[in-house]
Scaffold this motif. Structure first.
Motif, PDB file in Angstrom:
ATOM      1  N   GLY A   1       0.784  -1.227   0.000  1.00  0.00           N
ATOM      2  CA  GLY A   1       0.000   0.000   0.000  1.00  0.00           C
ATOM      3  C   GLY A   1       0.814   1.273   0.000  1.00  0.00           C
ATOM      4  N   ARG A   2       2.081   1.191  -0.309  1.00  0.00           N
ATOM      5  CA  ARG A   2       2.950   2.373  -0.284  1.00  0.00           C
ATOM      6  C   ARG A   2       2.956   3.126  -1.611  1.00  0.00           C
ATOM      7  NH1 ARG A   2       4.104   4.269   4.403  1.00  0.00           N
ATOM      8  NH2 ARG A   2       5.858   5.275   3.432  1.00  0.00           N
ATOM      9  N   GLY A   3       2.306   2.576  -2.653  1.00  0.00           N
ATOM     10  CA  GLY A   3       2.186   3.288  -3.923  1.00  0.00           C
ATOM     11  C   GLY A   3       3.180   2.879  -4.986  1.00  0.00           C
ATOM     12  N   LYS A   4       3.806   1.711  -4.827  1.00  0.00           N
ATOM     13  CA  LYS A   4       4.792   1.255  -5.816  1.00  0.00           C
ATOM     14  C   LYS A   4       4.152   1.081  -7.183  1.00  0.00           C
ATOM     15  CE  LYS A   4       5.571  -2.382  -3.386  1.00  0.00           C
ATOM     16  NZ  LYS A   4       4.647  -2.124  -2.275  1.00  0.00           N
ATOM     17  N   THR A   5       3.095   0.330  -7.254  1.00  0.00           N
ATOM     18  CA  THR A   5       2.440   0.051  -8.528  1.00  0.00           C
ATOM     19  C   THR A   5       1.868   1.328  -9.133  1.00  0.00           C
ATOM     20  OG1 THR A   5       1.916  -2.188  -7.802  1.00  0.00           O
ATOM     21  CG2 THR A   5       0.651  -1.330  -9.660  1.00  0.00           C
ATOM     22  N   THR A   6       1.222   2.143  -8.325  1.00  0.00           N
ATOM     23  CA  THR A   6       0.649   3.393  -8.816  1.00  0.00           C
ATOM     24  C   THR A   6       1.724   4.296  -9.380  1.00  0.00           C
ATOM     25  OG1 THR A   6      -1.156   3.261  -7.220  1.00  0.00           O
ATOM     26  CG2 THR A   6      -0.708   5.430  -8.175  1.00  0.00           C
ATOM     27  N   SER A   7       2.850   4.406  -8.674  1.00  0.00           N
ATOM     28  CA  SER A   7       3.950   5.263  -9.137  1.00  0.00           C
ATOM     29  C   SER A   7       4.525   4.778 -10.457  1.00  0.00           C
ATOM     30  CB  SER A   7       5.062   5.306  -8.083  1.00  0.00           C
ATOM     31  OG  SER A   7       4.602   5.880  -6.896  1.00  0.00           O
ATOM     32  N   VAL A   8       4.768   3.486 -10.547  1.00  0.00           N
ATOM     33  CA  VAL A   8       5.363   2.939 -11.775  1.00  0.00           C
ATOM     34  C   VAL A   8       4.384   3.026 -12.934  1.00  0.00           C
ATOM     35  CG1 VAL A   8       6.285   0.858 -12.854  1.00  0.00           C
ATOM     36  CG2 VAL A   8       6.995   1.471 -10.546  1.00  0.00           C
ATOM     37  N   ARG A   9       3.113   2.756 -12.679  1.00  0.00           N
ATOM     38  CA  ARG A   9       2.108   2.878 -13.755  1.00  0.00           C
ATOM     39  C   ARG A   9       2.026   4.306 -14.270  1.00  0.00           C
ATOM     40  NH1 ARG A   9      -2.731  -0.899 -11.397  1.00  0.00           N
ATOM     41  NH2 ARG A   9      -1.849  -2.870 -12.091  1.00  0.00           N
ATOM     42  N   GLN A  10       2.011   5.267 -13.356  1.00  0.00           N
ATOM     43  CA  GLN A  10       1.950   6.674 -13.760  1.00  0.00           C
ATOM     44  C   GLN A  10       3.167   7.037 -14.600  1.00  0.00           C
ATOM     45  OE1 GLN A  10      -0.455   8.930 -13.370  1.00  0.00           O
ATOM     46  NE2 GLN A  10       0.749  10.509 -14.376  1.00  0.00           N
ATOM     47  N   TRP A  11       4.342   6.627 -14.133  1.00  0.00           N
ATOM     48  CA  TRP A  11       5.583   6.910 -14.855  1.00  0.00           C
ATOM     49  C   TRP A  11       5.579   6.240 -16.227  1.00  0.00           C
ATOM     50  CZ3 TRP A  11       9.518   3.452 -16.255  1.00  0.00           C
ATOM     51  CH2 TRP A  11      10.676   4.037 -16.741  1.00  0.00           C
ATOM     52  N   ALA A  12       5.161   4.971 -16.284  1.00  0.00           N
ATOM     53  CA  ALA A  12       5.145   4.225 -17.548  1.00  0.00           C
ATOM     54  C   ALA A  12       4.142   4.814 -18.531  1.00  0.00           C
ATOM     55  CB  ALA A  12       4.829   2.757 -17.290  1.00  0.00           C
ATOM     56  N   ASN A  13       3.032   5.338 -18.041  1.00  0.00           N
ATOM     57  CA  ASN A  13       2.032   5.946 -18.925  1.00  0.00           C
ATOM     58  C   ASN A  13       2.560   7.196 -19.613  1.00  0.00           C
ATOM     59  OD1 ASN A  13       0.052   4.025 -18.529  1.00  0.00           O
ATOM     60  ND2 ASN A  13      -0.894   5.138 -16.838  1.00  0.00           N
ATOM     61  N   GLU A  14       3.582   7.806 -19.042  1.00  0.00           N
ATOM     62  CA  GLU A  14       4.171   9.004 -19.637  1.00  0.00           C
ATOM     63  C   GLU A  14       5.208   8.677 -20.711  1.00  0.00           C
ATOM     64  OE1 GLU A  14       5.656  11.275 -16.340  1.00  0.00           O
ATOM     65  OE2 GLU A  14       3.664  11.516 -15.467  1.00  0.00           O
ATOM     66  N   LEU A  15       5.587   7.401 -20.828  1.00  0.00           N
ATOM     67  CA  LEU A  15       6.568   6.999 -21.835  1.00  0.00           C
ATOM     68  C   LEU A  15       5.928   6.933 -23.215  1.00  0.00           C
ATOM     69  CD1 LEU A  15       8.354   4.072 -19.957  1.00  0.00           C
ATOM     70  CD2 LEU A  15       9.199   6.397 -20.283  1.00  0.00           C
ATOM     71  N   ASN A  16       6.727   7.150 -24.233  1.00  0.00           N
ATOM     72  CA  ASN A  16       6.271   7.040 -25.612  1.00  0.00           C
ATOM     73  C   ASN A  16       6.128   5.552 -25.957  1.00  0.00           C
ATOM     74  OD1 ASN A  16       5.918   6.986 -28.361  1.00  0.00           O
ATOM     75  ND2 ASN A  16       7.654   8.314 -28.824  1.00  0.00           N
ATOM     76  N   PRO A  17       4.915   5.074 -26.214  1.00  0.00           N
ATOM     77  CA  PRO A  17       4.737   3.650 -26.494  1.00  0.00           C
ATOM     78  C   PRO A  17       5.403   3.189 -27.794  1.00  0.00           C
ATOM     79  CG  PRO A  17       2.667   4.824 -26.787  1.00  0.00           C
ATOM     80  CD  PRO A  17       3.651   5.802 -26.229  1.00  0.00           C
ATOM     81  N   ALA A  18       5.713   4.127 -28.675  1.00  0.00           N
ATOM     82  CA  ALA A  18       6.412   3.762 -29.906  1.00  0.00           C
ATOM     83  C   ALA A  18       7.894   3.536 -29.646  1.00  0.00           C
ATOM     84  CB  ALA A  18       6.229   4.850 -30.959  1.00  0.00           C
ATOM     85  N   ALA A  19       8.394   4.048 -28.541  1.00  0.00           N
ATOM     86  CA  ALA A  19       9.818   3.935 -28.251  1.00  0.00           C
ATOM     87  C   ALA A  19      10.132   2.963 -27.111  1.00  0.00           C
ATOM     88  CB  ALA A  19      10.388   5.305 -27.903  1.00  0.00           C
ATOM     89  N   TYR A  20       9.129   2.634 -26.285  1.00  0.00           N
ATOM     90  CA  TYR A  20       9.379   1.793 -25.119  1.00  0.00           C
ATOM     91  C   TYR A  20       8.336   0.701 -24.994  1.00  0.00           C
ATOM     92  CZ  TYR A  20      12.458   5.578 -23.827  1.00  0.00           C
ATOM     93  OH  TYR A  20      13.461   6.513 -23.826  1.00  0.00           O
ATOM     94  N   LYS A  21       8.768  -0.440 -24.524  1.00  0.00           N
ATOM     95  CA  LYS A  21       7.857  -1.559 -24.247  1.00  0.00           C
ATOM     96  C   LYS A  21       7.912  -1.822 -22.747  1.00  0.00           C
ATOM     97  CE  LYS A  21       6.487  -6.189 -25.483  1.00  0.00           C
ATOM     98  NZ  LYS A  21       5.077  -5.888 -25.619  1.00  0.00           N
ATOM     99  N   VAL A  22       6.791  -1.665 -22.088  1.00  0.00           N
ATOM    100  CA  VAL A  22       6.716  -1.867 -20.650  1.00  0.00           C
ATOM    101  C   VAL A  22       6.221  -3.280 -20.396  1.00  0.00           C
ATOM    102  CG1 VAL A  22       5.622  -1.113 -18.509  1.00  0.00           C
ATOM    103  CG2 VAL A  22       6.249   0.567 -20.263  1.00  0.00           C
ATOM    104  N   VAL A  23       6.958  -4.006 -19.558  1.00  0.00           N
ATOM    105  CA  VAL A  23       6.585  -5.370 -19.182  1.00  0.00           C
ATOM    106  C   VAL A  23       6.305  -5.377 -17.688  1.00  0.00           C
ATOM    107  CG1 VAL A  23       7.392  -7.751 -19.008  1.00  0.00           C
ATOM    108  CG2 VAL A  23       7.972  -6.389 -21.011  1.00  0.00           C
ATOM    109  N   TYR A  24       5.128  -5.832 -17.309  1.00  0.00           N
ATOM    110  CA  TYR A  24       4.736  -5.870 -15.901  1.00  0.00           C
ATOM    111  C   TYR A  24       4.612  -7.325 -15.468  1.00  0.00           C
ATOM    112  CZ  TYR A  24       1.924  -5.219 -11.686  1.00  0.00           C
ATOM    113  OH  TYR A  24       1.455  -5.247 -10.402  1.00  0.00           O
ATOM    114  N   ILE A  25       5.391  -7.700 -14.479  1.00  0.00           N
ATOM    115  CA  ILE A  25       5.318  -9.042 -13.902  1.00  0.00           C
ATOM    116  C   ILE A  25       4.875  -8.868 -12.461  1.00  0.00           C
ATOM    117  CG2 ILE A  25       6.595 -11.134 -13.307  1.00  0.00           C
ATOM    118  CD1 ILE A  25       8.463 -10.506 -15.656  1.00  0.00           C
ATOM    119  N   SER A  26       3.668  -9.302 -12.157  1.00  0.00           N
ATOM    120  CA  SER A  26       3.084  -9.030 -10.848  1.00  0.00           C
ATOM    121  C   SER A  26       3.494 -10.033  -9.774  1.00  0.00           C
ATOM    122  CB  SER A  26       1.560  -9.003 -10.953  1.00  0.00           C
ATOM    123  OG  SER A  26       1.083 -10.260 -11.385  1.00  0.00           O
TER     124      SER A  26
END
Length: 120
Positions: A52-77
């Protein structure tokens, strides 16, 4: 109790993953700075912290700001994986059929990352 009406809130803050609420604390800014550093150095990092410290929320927010044409985000839960399970999950998320041997998965992951690097 109707927390939203009583306290004038837009959302109920007690619903897990009801809506990602981001409060730009000093901790969030530090996480974002470190993630940007990993991005610039083409590094690999691990983010840890209590529940509940905001790890997932922080990373999701940061990843959403990346250019999807230039970066591939892989999430392993899964947080408790072996090395071979990690490689298999990574391979599947990169569109590779996973191999039986760890070394084969490692090579396949390296090859697909090099391919992405050349193409993008």
């Amino acid at each position: 109790m109707n927390y939203t009406g009583r306290y004038g809130l837009e959302i109920n803050p007690f619903i897990k993953n009801g809506k990602d609420v981001l409060v730009e604390t000093n901790e969030y800014k530090e996480v974002k700075f470190r993630l940007n550093y990993l991005l610039q150095t083409k590094g690999f990092g691990v983010l840890t912290g209590g529940a509940g410290r905001g790890k997932t929320t922080s990373v999701r927010q940061w990843a959403n700001e990346l250019n999807p044409a230039a970066y591939k985000v892989v999430y392993i839960s899964l947080s408790t994986v072996t090395v071979i399970e990690f490689y298999r999950q990574m391979a599947m998320n990169l569109g590779i059929d996973p191999y039986y041997k760890k070394v084969d998965n490692f090579r396949a992951i390296q090859a697909i990352i090099e391919k992405y690097k050349r193409e993008k």
